[in-house]
Structure formats: structure tokens, C-alpha cells
Design an enzyme around this catalytic site. Structure first.
Site, PDB file in Angstrom:
ATOM      1  N   GLU A   1       0.857  -1.190   0.000  1.00 41.50           N
ATOM      2  CA  GLU A   1       0.000   0.000   0.000  1.00 41.50           C
ATOM      3  C   GLU A   1       0.892   1.239   0.000  1.00 41.50           C
ATOM      4  O   GLU A   1       1.806   1.358   0.809  1.00 41.50           O
ATOM      5  CB  GLU A   1      -0.907  -0.019   1.243  1.00 41.50           C
ATOM      6  CG  GLU A   1      -1.817   1.196   1.301  1.00 41.50           C
ATOM      7  CD  GLU A   1      -3.116   0.947   2.072  1.00 41.50           C
ATOM      8  OE1 GLU A   1      -3.484  -0.229   2.294  1.00 41.50           O
ATOM      9  OE2 GLU A   1      -3.768   1.945   2.443  1.00 41.50           O
TER      10      GLU A   1
ATOM     11  N   ASN B   1      -3.312  -1.617   7.547  1.00 42.15           N
ATOM     12  CA  ASN B   1      -4.631  -2.138   7.151  1.00 42.15           C
ATOM     13  C   ASN B   1      -4.433  -3.647   7.073  1.00 42.15           C
ATOM     14  O   ASN B   1      -4.209  -4.213   6.001  1.00 42.15           O
ATOM     15  CB  ASN B   1      -5.056  -1.565   5.799  1.00 42.15           C
ATOM     16  CG  ASN B   1      -5.252  -0.064   5.887  1.00 42.15           C
ATOM     17  OD1 ASN B   1      -5.825   0.441   6.852  1.00 42.15           O
ATOM     18  ND2 ASN B   1      -4.753   0.667   4.907  1.00 42.15           N
TER      19      ASN B   1
ATOM     20  N   LYS C   1      -4.013  -0.388  13.973  1.00 41.07           N
ATOM     21  CA  LYS C   1      -4.859   0.669  13.426  1.00 41.07           C
ATOM     22  C   LYS C   1      -6.287   0.235  13.718  1.00 41.07           C
ATOM     23  O   LYS C   1      -6.772  -0.742  13.151  1.00 41.07           O
ATOM     24  CB  LYS C   1      -4.630   0.789  11.913  1.00 41.07           C
ATOM     25  CG  LYS C   1      -5.614   1.710  11.198  1.00 41.07           C
ATOM     26  CD  LYS C   1      -5.235   1.896   9.722  1.00 41.07           C
ATOM     27  CE  LYS C   1      -6.249   2.769   8.983  1.00 41.07           C
ATOM     28  NZ  LYS C   1      -5.868   3.031   7.585  1.00 41.07           N
TER      29      LYS C   1
ATOM     30  N   GLU D   1     -10.670   4.842   9.499  1.00 41.83           N
ATOM     31  CA  GLU D   1     -10.965   4.624   8.080  1.00 41.83           C
ATOM     32  C   GLU D   1     -11.672   3.283   7.855  1.00 41.83           C
ATOM     33  O   GLU D   1     -11.332   2.541   6.943  1.00 41.83           O
ATOM     34  CB  GLU D   1      -9.682   4.692   7.246  1.00 41.83           C
ATOM     35  CG  GLU D   1      -8.988   6.028   7.351  1.00 41.83           C
ATOM     36  CD  GLU D   1      -7.832   6.221   6.379  1.00 41.83           C
ATOM     37  OE1 GLU D   1      -7.060   5.276   6.184  1.00 41.83           O
ATOM     38  OE2 GLU D   1      -7.722   7.325   5.825  1.00 41.83           O
TER      39      GLU D   1
ATOM     40  N   ARG E   1      -2.201   3.232  17.077  1.00 39.61           N
ATOM     41  CA  ARG E   1      -2.191   4.458  16.267  1.00 39.61           C
ATOM     42  C   ARG E   1      -3.318   5.415  16.642  1.00 39.61           C
ATOM     43  O   ARG E   1      -4.440   4.993  16.940  1.00 39.61           O
ATOM     44  CB  ARG E   1      -2.292   4.115  14.783  1.00 39.61           C
ATOM     45  CG  ARG E   1      -1.085   3.356  14.284  1.00 39.61           C
ATOM     46  CD  ARG E   1      -1.274   2.951  12.846  1.00 39.61           C
ATOM     47  NE  ARG E   1      -0.751   3.901  11.889  1.00 39.61           N
ATOM     48  CZ  ARG E   1      -1.399   4.298  10.802  1.00 39.61           C
ATOM     49  NH1 ARG E   1      -2.634   3.898  10.565  1.00 39.61           N
ATOM     50  NH2 ARG E   1      -0.823   5.114   9.951  1.00 39.61           N
TER      51      ARG E   1
ATOM     52  N   LYS F   1       0.903  10.476  13.796  1.00 37.49           N
ATOM     53  CA  LYS F   1       1.506  11.043  12.578  1.00 37.49           C
ATOM     54  C   LYS F   1       2.017  12.447  12.859  1.00 37.49           C
ATOM     55  O   LYS F   1       1.446  13.160  13.686  1.00 37.49           O
ATOM     56  CB  LYS F   1       0.472  11.090  11.454  1.00 37.49           C
ATOM     57  CG  LYS F   1       0.122   9.716  10.909  1.00 37.49           C
ATOM     58  CD  LYS F   1      -0.754   9.799   9.667  1.00 37.49           C
ATOM     59  CE  LYS F   1      -1.081   8.388   9.185  1.00 37.49           C
ATOM     60  NZ  LYS F   1      -1.846   8.358   7.934  1.00 37.49           N
TER      61      LYS F   1
ATOM     62  N   ASP G   1      -2.634  14.259   7.652  1.00 35.38           N
ATOM     63  CA  ASP G   1      -2.151  13.037   7.025  1.00 35.38           C
ATOM     64  C   ASP G   1      -0.926  13.234   6.136  1.00 35.38           C
ATOM     65  O   ASP G   1      -1.062  13.241   4.916  1.00 35.38           O
ATOM     66  CB  ASP G   1      -3.287  12.419   6.193  1.00 35.38           C
ATOM     67  CG  ASP G   1      -3.017  10.965   5.864  1.00 35.38           C
ATOM     68  OD1 ASP G   1      -1.939  10.481   6.194  1.00 35.38           O
ATOM     69  OD2 ASP G   1      -3.913  10.327   5.284  1.00 35.38           O
TER      70      ASP G   1
ATOM     71  N   GLU H   1       4.016   9.331  -0.414  1.00 38.59           N
ATOM     72  CA  GLU H   1       2.636   9.234  -0.883  1.00 38.59           C
ATOM     73  C   GLU H   1       2.092  10.573  -1.366  1.00 38.59           C
ATOM     74  O   GLU H   1       1.439  10.646  -2.405  1.00 38.59           O
ATOM     75  CB  GLU H   1       1.760   8.688   0.258  1.00 38.59           C
ATOM     76  CG  GLU H   1       0.287   8.664  -0.105  1.00 38.59           C
ATOM     77  CD  GLU H   1      -0.596   8.141   1.016  1.00 38.59           C
ATOM     78  OE1 GLU H   1      -0.068   7.717   2.066  1.00 38.59           O
ATOM     79  OE2 GLU H   1      -1.831   8.169   0.842  1.00 38.59           O
TER      80      GLU H   1
ATOM     81  N   HIS I   1      -4.069  18.767   1.175  1.00 40.74           N
ATOM     82  CA  HIS I   1      -4.962  17.751   0.623  1.00 40.74           C
ATOM     83  C   HIS I   1      -5.710  18.204  -0.629  1.00 40.74           C
ATOM     84  O   HIS I   1      -6.925  18.063  -0.720  1.00 40.74           O
ATOM     85  CB  HIS I   1      -5.952  17.281   1.689  1.00 40.74           C
ATOM     86  CG  HIS I   1      -5.970  15.769   1.792  1.00 40.74           C
ATOM     87  ND1 HIS I   1      -6.147  14.972   0.692  1.00 40.74           N
ATOM     88  CD2 HIS I   1      -5.811  14.936   2.847  1.00 40.74           C
ATOM     89  CE1 HIS I   1      -6.086  13.703   1.065  1.00 40.74           C
ATOM     90  NE2 HIS I   1      -5.873  13.648   2.375  1.00 40.74           N
TER      91      HIS I   1
ATOM     92  N   TRP J   1     -12.850  13.528   2.209  1.00 37.89           N
ATOM     93  CA  TRP J   1     -11.946  12.912   1.242  1.00 37.89           C
ATOM     94  C   TRP J   1     -11.914  13.731  -0.052  1.00 37.89           C
ATOM     95  O   TRP J   1     -11.496  13.244  -1.094  1.00 37.89           O
ATOM     96  CB  TRP J   1     -12.351  11.448   0.967  1.00 37.89           C
ATOM     97  CG  TRP J   1     -11.997  10.534   2.119  1.00 37.89           C
ATOM     98  CD1 TRP J   1     -11.243  10.863   3.207  1.00 37.89           C
ATOM     99  CD2 TRP J   1     -12.365   9.168   2.306  1.00 37.89           C
ATOM    100  NE1 TRP J   1     -11.121   9.791   4.065  1.00 37.89           N
ATOM    101  CE2 TRP J   1     -11.814   8.721   3.533  1.00 37.89           C
ATOM    102  CE3 TRP J   1     -13.124   8.253   1.561  1.00 37.89           C
ATOM    103  CZ2 TRP J   1     -11.984   7.432   4.035  1.00 37.89           C
ATOM    104  CZ3 TRP J   1     -13.295   6.964   2.056  1.00 37.89           C
ATOM    105  CH2 TRP J   1     -12.727   6.555   3.277  1.00 37.89           C
TER     106      TRP J   1
HETATM  107  C1  BDP Z   1      -3.289   7.398   4.417  1.00 40.69           C
HETATM  108  C2  BDP Z   1      -3.055   6.444   3.293  1.00 40.69           C
HETATM  109  C3  BDP Z   1      -3.713   5.116   3.533  1.00 40.69           C
HETATM  110  C4  BDP Z   1      -3.286   4.593   4.888  1.00 40.69           C
HETATM  111  C5  BDP Z   1      -3.594   5.621   5.954  1.00 40.69           C
HETATM  112  C6  BDP Z   1      -3.059   5.205   7.319  1.00 40.69           C
HETATM  113  O1  BDP Z   1      -3.573   7.011   2.109  1.00 40.69           O
HETATM  114  O2  BDP Z   1      -3.328   4.256   2.499  1.00 40.69           O
HETATM  115  O3  BDP Z   1      -3.931   3.409   5.168  1.00 40.69           O
HETATM  116  O4  BDP Z   1      -2.968   6.829   5.635  1.00 40.69           O
HETATM  117  O5  BDP Z   1      -2.028   5.735   7.698  1.00 40.69           O
HETATM  118  O6  BDP Z   1      -2.441   8.487   4.223  1.00 40.69           O
HETATM  119  O7  BDP Z   1      -3.659   4.389   7.993  1.00 40.69           O
END
Ligand code: BDP
Length: 723
Positions: free
Chosen positions: A148, A195, A272, A276, A309, A344, A349, A377, A515, A538
Site C-alpha cells: 500500500e 490495514n 490501526k 478509516e 495508532r 503522525k 495526514d 505518498e 490535501h 476525502w
Molecule cells: C493514508 C493512506 C492510507 C493509509 C492511511 C493510514 O492514504 O493508504 O492506510 O494513511 O495511515 O495516508 O492508515
């Protein structure tokens, strides 16, 4: 008569041939697999090891013997000591001796000694202790082998459920990986995606994890796994995964015992949860603390950790930036002592620029570990040259004021201010099966920088850039004088590295914008992107809030009140646009297009100029790169040249897309010194922003239209145009 020196084409060919010959004679080519470990030495050295030779010490001796750059025939003593000025992995170093309290400390000392020799730094009575106890890479690798947000090929660990056998090549690769990490002090790896697939805890996957751990162990890398909170249901077929349910606890207990039987030094779990859409304790009316503590209690007898997290947010909340703090601060003090909250660097993000997360320093009774993203990313992925040390330093050096002035994020998390049992830092890895590991040569610098900062969070970006450039490129140019190499290669390329993050901020999201991506690929611009049915948080309009009155997210006391999550004096500073740092202005404020910036310009003009500057800086980088051609092998020269070409094109698309779109609200013209756009907004809005290369500038469009008309019979599709 034909005179080569009066013929332009011929002269170019002669120059090119000479350049190629010169280049191939003097610069050794490399495929980049050796990373920053390029130096080999033939200088003899005697190594005296005052301890029983273990696998770790054997590596230390081998590294020293193979890489020694000091006086010929010197003797180096490696010694286990009992030195109370040294932490667990720390070491003491002088020209004849490395000593440490542990074998790993010795290995780290040897790598530091070799680094100093290769980077021409003195070696005399150096005492070095790591800033963080746990310095961990997070791999977002899936059991099926995909990664990912990975831009460097498939996973180095996993190849799918049907390919769990361990080959000799796998083992070699894992050892190379472990060596690279150990050389910069990294001591942990989470082997799979946050994930998390429940399959990761199946017996067959655990066996492979054990095989990985075996190769990594001599290099001091502990392995960890990300877990799916619903594993008891999904893998164990229980009816619930409620953390307070006895059967659920028993299931985890058995699983953890199985793991430690296979991997006695297993590091623990990364989780996690309720983020999400991932499962978590809240699905059962329990808190994050209930979930984390249940796992922590089970891991505790084995010395395992839970890294839980704080990346959580719900749809339809008024401000995503506030949510982690809102959910976690009330739980401070409720976590058991082997839980670390992983946060983070920014509250949203991994954006090109964010303020630091307000959780740093504010959670006082629970250890908090920064999570940085090495994989780019949101910063051009494998195609853009962006050196991330300046971004991470900006976060680590930010003053939270939580314990008075000087309470930087670094000091709040590395154990200097809060004396928790554990301190840790994580980086989301940019590593894959690509021959050079990271997708492009310069992305390796980010892996290197993460390790170096995790070991010493006070190193400067410049120091790290210098080290990396020397270690990576100098040995291939041994024929060049030190002076020439420094002047003609090190300094211009260092400049490219150090400026690159700010350039990316300028051409993507200046002044605190964030973003603005056209979809979940997180690559190209899409400030307009808001398809029906997609959650507002989003989509970019949620973040930039542009309208005819102005632009920016109002997080002030008149808006979402996110400023209140920061300690004074930051709260007042962020709250007032006149004193808020301009780099974060539109993060905290919605301001009129004609708002006056400190330099007297209007906000609109400043925004346009920053976008423009970002593009121009990449053009400057292209010119500088062309100048270093003779100092680098042809393959890497061309690779970086091509990427910079693409980066300039991407930057132009970012600039044009954002300026033209925001102009539809501001209705103001571009300042005269800003280059006019080369793309049309309507085309950018229709284009696939993951494939920026396929978007056509004005002139190309005109040409293509003509060609397509002329070739109407041949049916050449519009997207076959190649620059
Ligand atoms: C986001 C990413 C996603 C990750 C998420 C995370 O786009 O793929 O799963 O963070 O950190 O920035 O859990």
C-alpha cells in the site's frame, strides 16, 4: 570541405562521445542496490575482539575488515564494557577502540566509525546514544505481495499465500535489508500493512515471519506485526472480538504464545483500530484504552509492546484535524505501560506541510511516538525528488511549549522531557523489490535520513544530506579531486536536496493549503475534485474552502477552534492571521483574496508567485543536474534527469491547475511576473491526474488537433500523443 568544428551537429556528437568515454572511464556504474554502503577497502586492519564471537560481533568484525579506511595495519579493539554513560545501544569510539555495553552497541559503533572515515569526519572519543529506544520501519506490505502506497515494486517480505516457502534469494535480500538498517541504527520492522489482513496471524504466515526474524536478528532488527482487531472473529471464528470478552482474551493469549514460540524476541503489535473503517474496540462500546490494554497485558510477560495508532477520524465531523486529540486526550493516563501511542507528524495526514500534531507533548502520562512517512505518498511518489529530512526536522524541532519553552516535539517524544519507560519513532518505509530498493536513487536518501534522525534527532538536514551524498556517490568518483568533487558535485546536489521539500510545497500546496489531490491516488492536483457520494473529508474543497470571499480552512477561535488544541503562546499565535506563520496561514484561516501579506503583496499575488517559484526551482534543479554529468554514471545520471523532466511537468500541472481553479473564485488576474499557464483548466479537470504525463499543454493540443484531423482516417486515438 567537411570541417567537424564548424558543424554544429558534428561538434555535439564529438562532445557527447567524449563525455560518454570520460564518464565511463572515471565513474563506476552501480545499480544502487548497495545503497549508501558502497565503500570497499583493501587496507589491512587487525581486529581484536574482547568477547565471545556471536553472529552480531562476527558482522561487526567483517564490516570493519571490509570497510576500513584508516591507517594500514592498525589494530582496533572491540570490547563489551559496563559504562553507565551509555544507553542500551550506545557506544564509545576512539581511533583504536569501540566499546559498548551490548554487542549491538559495538555493531552500531563500527558503522559509525566507518561512516566517519568515509565522510572525512574526525574520530576521537565519541560517545553516542540513540535518541529513541525503538527506531522502527513500518512496512505497508500485504500478504499477497502488494505494498500500500509503495512505489518501488512488490514486497520484499510477502509473495502471496501460495508462496510461503523461503528461498536462498529471500534470505539474502532480507540480510541486505537488515544490514542497511543496522548501518543507520534502525532496530525494528513491522512486516505488514496497518490495514492488516487477519491472515498475517495464520500459522503459515507466522512461520515465514519467523524466517524473516531469523535473518534480521543478528543485525539487531526485531520484527513486529500489524494486527486486525477483528482477528478473533475473522481468523478464530469467534462470535465477537470484544476486548473484554474472556474468549477473545484467551484467543489472543494463545496466539501470542504461538508467536513467541516461533519468534522469541518478537517486538509486539502495531494497531490501526476504528480508523478509516477498520475494526476496533469502539465497535463493542469499548475505548481505545480497553483495546490496547487487553493486548498489552497479554504481550507484557514476553516484553512485547503495543503501538496503538491515533490516526482516527469520522466522516461528517466539522474538522478532521481535531479528531485524534479529541479522542485520545481524555484517555491519557489510562494506557498500560507497554502501550505507546503512534501519532503522525501532522494532525491530518502526511501532507507536504502541516503544523505538528497537537497530541505531541499534550499526552503527558502516555508515551507518544512520532510516525513519519518515508514513502512519498503525498510528495510525488517515486517520480519526484523530495528530500524529507527538512520536513521531519520542522516537526521534531517545533516547540509545543507543553513544559515551557524548548518543549520540542523531539524532546516530548525521545524521553528528554517525559520519563516513560519506552521511547520510539516510526517511519513508513519506501522499500520494495526494485533493484535499488526505493524506486529512484534519491528516494534512498529518505530511508537514510529517517534512520539517522531516529538515532540522533539533533542532526541537521544538511549534515544528513552531506553524509548520504558522500556515502552514495563519492566512492564511484575516486579519480576526482576532493576539491573538485565538493565544488562541482556535492554543493550543487546538496542544494537540490535541501531545497526540494520547500519547492514541492510551493508548486503543490503553499501557505498552509493541504490535501488538494485529485482522488485517492494522491499524486496530481484536483482542488476541484468532489465526485458525488465521496465523503466530504476525502475531497479537496473540504480543505481549501475557496469561495468568492477568499480561501483557507478557518480553524481559529471563530472557526473550528482547532487552535485551542495548542498550548500558549501557539494558540494565540495561530489564532491571529497577523502573527500566524505565513507558511501555515491557510491551514488556520479563511482569508480574503486581497488580504495583505507581510511583504505587502495580496494573498492572491503571493499564492500565484509561490506556485510559479516552485516550477522555476525545479527548472533550476534541472540545470544544476546537467552540470554534474561527469561526476555520476550514465545510468543514474539519466534516471534522475528523466525524473526531473517529469517533475517539472508535474509541477507545471500543479501550478496551472491550482491557480486557474482558484482564479475562478478570486476573479483576479495573475501578477505580471508570473508565467502564464500552459494548460487549460477544463482539460486538467478531465484528465487522469495519476497520469499527468498524458495531459497536453496548449500548443501540443493544437498540434494534435491538427494531426488528428489530418489523420482522421487512421483513427489515431487522442492519447497516443507522445512528447
Ligand atoms: C493514508 C493512506 C492510507 C493509509 C492511511 C493510514 O492514504 O493508504 O492506510 O494513511 O495511515 O495516508 O492508515
Amino acid at each position: 570541405m567537411f570541417d567537424p568544428y564548424n558543424n554544429h551537429t558534428c561538434r555535439s556528437i564529438v562532445t557527447l562521445v567524449l563525455a560518454i568515454l570520460f564518464n565511463s572511464w572515471s565513474v563506476q556504474a552501480t545499480d544502487g542496490h548497495d545503497l549508501w554502503l558502497t565503500q570497499q577497502s583493501s587496507t589491512a586492519i587487525n581486529v581484536v575482539c574482547q568477547a565471545r564471537i556471536s553472529p552480531t560481533l562476527a558482522i561487526a568484525v567483517k564490516e570493519l575488515t571490509n570497510g576500513w579506511q584508516g591507517p594500514k595495519g592498525a589494530t582496533m579493539t572491540l570490547k563489551i564494557s559496563n559504562d553507565n554513560s551509555l544507553k542500551k545501544d550506545g557506544f564509545r569510539l576512539n581511533p583504536t577502540e569501540v566499546h559498548a555495553n551490548t554487542e549491538l552497541g559495538i555493531l552500531y559503533g563500527v558503522y559509525e566509525l566507518l561512516r566517519r572515515q568515509q565522510t572525512k569526519q574526525p574520530v576521537h572519543d565519541i560517545v553516542s546514544n540513540p535518541s529513541y529506544m525503538y527506531r522502527i520501519l513500518n512496512h505497508w506490505d500485504n500478504p499477497d505481495g502488494t505494498v500500500e502506497r509503495g512505489y518501488a515494486g512488490h514486497s520484499i517480505f510477502w509473495k502471496g499465500k501460495d508462496h510461503l516457502e523461503v528461498t536462498a534469494d529471500d534470505k539474502r535480500l532480507w540480510r541486505d535489508y537488515a544490514r542497511a538498517n543496522a548501518s543507520i541504527g534502525i532496530n525494528g520492522a513491522v512486516l505488514n500493512n496497518v490495514n492488516a489482513s487477519p491472515d498475517i496471524l495464520s500459522a503459515s504466515m507466522l512461520n515465514r515471519a519467523a524466517a524473516i526474524a531469523k535473518e534480521l536478528r543478528p543485525y539487531g532488527i526485531q520484527v513486529y506485526l500489524s494486527i486486525n482487531f477483528s482477528s478473533p472473529v475473522l481468523l478464530g471464528h469467534l462470535s465477537t472480538s470484544d476486548p473484554l470478552d474472556k474468549n477473545v482474551m484467551a484467543w489472543w493469549d494463545t496466539k501470542v504464545r504461538e508467536i513467541y514460540r516461533l519468534i522469541p524476541d518478537f517486538g509486539g503489535f502495531l494497531v490501526k483500530a476504528n480508523s478509516e473503517g477498520s475494526p476496533g474496540p469502539q465497535d463493542y462500546g469499548r475505548t481505545h484504552a480497553d483495546g490496547a490494554n487487553m493486548l498489552a497485558d497479554i504481550l507484557k510477560p514476553y516484553g512485547g509492546l503495543v503501538m496503538w495508532r491515533a490516526f482516527v477520524y469520522r466522516a461528517n465531523d466539522n474538522d478532521r484535524a481535531k479528531q485524534a486529540y479529541t479522542e485520545f486526550i481524555p484517555l491519557d493516563g489510562q494506557f498500560h505501560d507497554n502501550v505507546i501511542i503512534q501519532v503522525k507528524n501532522g494532525p491530518i495526514d502526511f501532507q507536504p506541510r502541516e503544523p505538528f500534531s497537537p497530541l505531541f507533548g499534550a499526552m503527558k502520562r502516555t508515551p507518544v511516538m512520532p510516525e513519519l512517512q518515508i514513502t512519498q505518498e503525498y510528495l510525488g511518489q517515486r517520480h519526484q525528488l523530495v528530500f524529507l529530512a527538512p520536513l521531519w526536522k520542522e516537526c521534531l524541532q517545533s516547540d509545543t511549549y507543553q513544559q515551557g519553552p524548548g518543549s520540542t516535539v523531539a524532546r516530548c517524544t525521545d524521553g528528554s522531557l517525559y520519563r516513560h519507560r519506552y521511547s520510539a519513532i516510526a517511519g513508513v518505509a519506501n522499500i520494495g523489490l526494485d533493484q535499488n530498493w526505493c524506486g529512484n536513487t534519491f528516494a534512498q536518501a529518505n530511508w537514510y535520513a529517517f534512520g539517522r534522525l531516529a538515532w540522533n534527532d539533533s542532526l541537521s538536514s544538511r549534515q544528513i544530506a552531506d553524509e548520504w551524498l558522500r556515502l552514495t556517490f563519492r566512492s564511484a568518483t575516486a579519480g576526482f579531486s576532493e576539491e573538485g568533487w565538493t565544488k562541482n558535485f556535492l554543493s550543487p546536489v546538496r542544494h537540490i536536496l535541501l531545497q526540494s521539500r520547500e519547492s514541492a510545497v510551493s508548486y503543490m500546496m503553499p501557505l498552509g493549503l493541504h490535501h488538494l489531490f485529485a482522488g485517492n491516488h494522491h499524486y496530481g492536483p484536483g482542488p476541484w475534485y468532489a465526485p458525488k457520494g465521496v465523503r466530504p473529508d476525502w475531497t479537496p474543497p473540504y480543505y481549501h474552502q475557496a469561495d468568492s470571499a477568499g480561501i483557507g480552512f478557518d480553524r481559529s477561535s471563530k472557526g473550528s477552534l482547532a487552535v485551542a488544541q495548542y498550548h500558549e503562546p501557539l494558540q494565540s499565535q495561530f489564532d491571529n492571521p497577523d502573527v500566524c506563520p505565513e507558511t501555515l496561514l491557510l491551514w488556520f484561516h479563511h482569508l480574503p483574496w486581497t488580504y495583505r501579506m507581510k511583504n505587502g503583496q495580496t494573498l492572491w499575488d503571493e499564492l500565484c508567485r509561490l506556485y510559479d517559484r516552485g516550477v522555476k526551482e525545479i527548472r533550476d534543479d534541472q540545470k544544476s543536474w546537467d552540470q554534474v554529468q561527469s561526476y555520476i554514471d550514465a545510468a543514474r545520471f539519466t534516471e534522475v534527469k528523466n525524473e526531473l523532466w517529469r517533475q517539472e511537468k508535474d509541477a507545471q500541472v500543479w501550478k496551472d491547475g491550482c491557480i486557474l481553479y482558484f482564479q475562478s473564485f478570486s476573479r483576479l488576474s495573475l501578477p505580471p511576473d508570473v508565467e502564464p499557464p500552459v494548460y487549460k483548466l477544463e482539460n486538467l479537470m478531465k484528465a487522469d491526474m495519476l497520469q499527468i504525463n498524458n495531459v497536453l499543454p496548449f500548443s501540443a493540443e493544437e498540434t494534435l488537433r491538427k494531426d488528428t484531423n489530418e489523420n482522421a482516417q487512421t483513427g489515431v486515438p487522442i492519447n497516443t500523443y507522445q512528447k
